[in-house]
Design a protein around this motif. Structure first.
Motif, short mmCIF file in Angstrom:
data_model
loop_
_atom_site.label_atom_id
_atom_site.label_comp_id
_atom_site.label_asym_id
_atom_site.label_seq_id
_atom_site.Cartn_x
_atom_site.Cartn_y
_atom_site.Cartn_z
N ASP A 36 16.37 -111.49 -59.14
CA ASP A 36 17.11 -112.73 -58.86
C ASP A 36 18.49 -112.72 -59.51
OD1 ASP A 36 15.92 -112.68 -61.34
OD2 ASP A 36 15.53 -114.83 -61.43
N ILE A 37 18.62 -112.10 -60.67
CA ILE A 37 19.92 -112.04 -61.33
C ILE A 37 20.80 -110.96 -60.70
CG2 ILE A 37 21.08 -111.67 -63.54
CD1 ILE A 37 19.48 -114.27 -63.35
N LEU A 38 20.20 -109.84 -60.30
CA LEU A 38 20.98 -108.76 -59.68
C LEU A 38 21.57 -109.20 -58.34
CD1 LEU A 38 18.71 -105.68 -60.47
CD2 LEU A 38 20.86 -106.32 -61.57
N THR A 39 20.79 -109.90 -57.53
CA THR A 39 21.32 -110.37 -56.25
C THR A 39 22.39 -111.43 -56.44
OG1 THR A 39 19.48 -111.96 -56.16
CG2 THR A 39 19.20 -109.86 -55.01
N LYS A 40 22.33 -112.14 -57.54
CA LYS A 40 23.36 -113.14 -57.82
C LYS A 40 24.67 -112.48 -58.25
CE LYS A 40 24.27 -117.15 -60.79
NZ LYS A 40 23.72 -118.02 -61.87
N HIS A 41 24.57 -111.40 -59.02
CA HIS A 41 25.78 -110.72 -59.50
C HIS A 41 26.33 -109.73 -58.48
CE1 HIS A 41 24.68 -111.54 -64.01
NE2 HIS A 41 25.03 -112.62 -63.34
N TYR A 42 25.47 -109.14 -57.66
CA TYR A 42 25.91 -108.15 -56.67
C TYR A 42 25.40 -108.57 -55.29
CZ TYR A 42 26.28 -105.47 -61.01
OH TYR A 42 26.56 -105.06 -62.28
N CYS A 101 16.49 -95.25 -53.79
CA CYS A 101 16.00 -95.08 -52.42
C CYS A 101 16.82 -95.90 -51.43
CB CYS A 101 14.53 -95.48 -52.33
SG CYS A 101 13.41 -94.40 -53.27
N ASN A 102 17.42 -96.99 -51.90
CA ASN A 102 18.23 -97.84 -51.03
C ASN A 102 19.72 -97.56 -51.18
OD1 ASN A 102 16.43 -100.23 -49.72
ND2 ASN A 102 15.58 -99.62 -51.70
N GLY A 103 20.08 -96.47 -51.83
CA GLY A 103 21.47 -96.06 -51.93
C GLY A 103 22.31 -96.89 -52.88
N ILE A 104 21.68 -97.54 -53.85
CA ILE A 104 22.41 -98.36 -54.83
C ILE A 104 22.45 -97.59 -56.14
CG2 ILE A 104 22.49 -100.56 -56.05
CD1 ILE A 104 20.88 -101.76 -53.74
N THR A 105 23.63 -97.22 -56.56
CA THR A 105 23.81 -96.43 -57.77
C THR A 105 24.65 -97.22 -58.78
OG1 THR A 105 25.81 -95.39 -56.89
CG2 THR A 105 23.70 -94.30 -56.44
N LYS A 159 27.80 -100.34 -58.38
CA LYS A 159 27.96 -101.59 -59.12
C LYS A 159 29.32 -101.66 -59.81
CE LYS A 159 22.99 -102.01 -59.93
NZ LYS A 159 21.91 -102.13 -60.94
N ARG A 160 29.76 -100.51 -60.35
CA ARG A 160 31.08 -100.50 -60.98
C ARG A 160 32.19 -100.73 -59.95
NH1 ARG A 160 28.79 -96.01 -63.78
NH2 ARG A 160 29.94 -94.60 -62.40
N ASP A 161 32.06 -100.08 -58.80
CA ASP A 161 33.07 -100.26 -57.75
C ASP A 161 33.07 -101.68 -57.22
OD1 ASP A 161 33.70 -97.62 -58.06
OD2 ASP A 161 32.50 -96.93 -56.35
N PHE A 162 31.90 -102.33 -57.22
CA PHE A 162 31.83 -103.71 -56.73
C PHE A 162 32.68 -104.63 -57.59
CE2 PHE A 162 29.90 -107.93 -57.06
CZ PHE A 162 29.90 -108.33 -55.73
N TRP A 163 32.60 -104.46 -58.91
CA TRP A 163 33.38 -105.32 -59.80
C TRP A 163 34.85 -104.95 -59.79
CZ3 TRP A 163 31.75 -109.76 -61.29
CH2 TRP A 163 30.39 -110.00 -61.45
N ARG A 164 35.16 -103.68 -59.54
CA ARG A 164 36.56 -103.30 -59.48
C ARG A 164 37.24 -103.85 -58.24
NH1 ARG A 164 35.74 -96.89 -61.09
NH2 ARG A 164 35.27 -97.24 -63.32
N LYS A 165 36.52 -103.86 -57.12
CA LYS A 165 37.10 -104.35 -55.88
C LYS A 165 37.07 -105.87 -55.77
CE LYS A 165 35.74 -100.18 -53.37
NZ LYS A 165 34.91 -99.63 -52.25
N LYS A 166 36.27 -106.51 -56.60
CA LYS A 166 36.17 -107.96 -56.53
C LYS A 166 37.47 -108.58 -57.00
CE LYS A 166 33.21 -111.82 -57.89
NZ LYS A 166 32.02 -112.24 -58.67
#
Length: 343
Positions: free
Chosen positions: A116-122, A264-268, A272-279
């Motif tokens: 629940d926290i991971l889906t909220k942050h990413y 398995c779902n391609g989430i590395t 996560k680092r790139d998500f925060w950089r592009k945000k």
């Protein structure tokens, strides 16, 4: 006779004293039109601010899973506060101590890095904002699901079974009561009863897992010790052992399975680092002041504000008049140039 008179006096209505009408009272301070400050101001304000802070804490929406299951009175709040501040490590300041404190606070506020926290942050990395529990794969992975996963119930029951004799031993060693009486009381203690799907929703172990001390736990130990300090030491020793076992059996297993599911779902971690950089960053309320530079013939001159530059120019002109020589306002290095034959 004195006891009879004291008991009779307890039935009488209490005396109400208005301190504003006391003779010889020069001033009666009143706190926010609530009540007169009739004792030490620091202690008086401390109680009021504690009540206000505690009221705000109870309104925290992240604690709703706790209050949906248990009433507020089922939790011993002063002991819970002491437990959250308790340092179970031998260090005053260390990485281990910080990790323990962070885990306590996050477990209490239901903000451990579960699904629940991971889906909220990413939100863009997880499809449909849903992460299944990596242990049972039947429910959504949430902080509320911690301790209620059907595949973890046998593990929790084994830990409860291990700590029943631990609590008995602590009470026998530190009190003078009969071991038989202590054993009977511990066997009937609801916290140490097995947890199943039928009683998992309201089982008191949910409070312990989320770093709360139940009122029943305190009452049980206090009924044998009749001493608050001794009661705390027994509860602390029990909780340290219990949380250490819970942490070892549940948290590493959950993290490893969740990491495998993400791979398995391609989430590395790089995603996560790139998500925060592009945000996009939030715009600041106060923009930094933009300093204006005065034009200069030389490209290496230092920029300065109009007010500061004007003051420097006036001082240079005054100095030039005093010396009877011409002085250039700014040199190539940003400092005033004074001819060598000035003096």
């Amino acid at each position: 006779m004195a006891d009879d008179l004291a008991n009779e006096a307890r039935q009488l209505a209490p005396y109400e004293i208005n301190p504003t009408n006391l003779p010889g009272s020069l001033m009666t301070p009143i706190w926010a039109s609530i009540a007169p400050i009739d004792r030490d101001i620091k202690k008086f304000c401390h109680n009021l601010t504690d009540v206000y802070t505690f009221d705000q804490f109870l309104g925290n929406p992240s604690l709703s899973p706790i209050f949906n299951r248990f009433p507020v009175t089922s939790i011993h709040w002063p002991l819970t506060r002491s437990w959250l501040q308790y340092n179970s490590t031998p260090d005053v300041c260390s990485f281990s101590k910080s990790s323990h404190n962070a885990y306590k606070i996050k477990a209490l506020n239901h903000i451990l890095p579960y699904g629940d926290i991971l889906t909220k942050h990413y939100p863009d990395l997880y499809s449909n904002h849903h992460i299944p529990c990596p242990v049972c794969n039947n429910h959504q992975d949430t902080n509320e699901h911690l301790g209620l996963c059907s595949n973890l119930l046998p593990v929790i029951n084994n830990i409860l079974l291990e700590h029943k004799p631990i609590l008995q031993r602590l009470l026998v060693e530190k009190t003078s009561y009969s071991p038989v009486l202590i054993s009977q009381s511990v066997d009937q203690f609801e916290l140490l009863t097995p947890i199943a799907d039928s009683n998992s929703y309201n089982h008191p172990v949910y409070l312990i897992i989320h770093q709360l001390v139940s009122q029943d736990f305190y009452n049980l130990v206090r009924s044998f010790t009749f001493n608050d300090k001794l009661t705390r030491s027994i509860i602390w020793e029990f909780l340290i052992s219990f949380h250490e076992r819970i942490y070892q059996q549940i948290w590493p297993k959950h993290c490893s399975l969740l990491k495998l599911w993400e791979q398995c779902n391609g989430i590395t971690p790089k995603c996560k680092r790139d998500f925060w950089r592009k945000k996009p960053k939030k715009s600041r309320d106060h923009q930094p002041n933009q300093f204006t530079t005065r034009p200069s013939n030389t490209s290496s001159s230092r920029p300065y504000t109009e007010r500061g530059g004007l003051l420097a120019e006036v001082l240079l002109r005054w100095l030039g008049r005093e010396l009877g020589k011409s002085i250039s306002p700014v040199s190539h290095c940003g400092q005033p140039q004074i001819p060598k034959n000035t003096y």
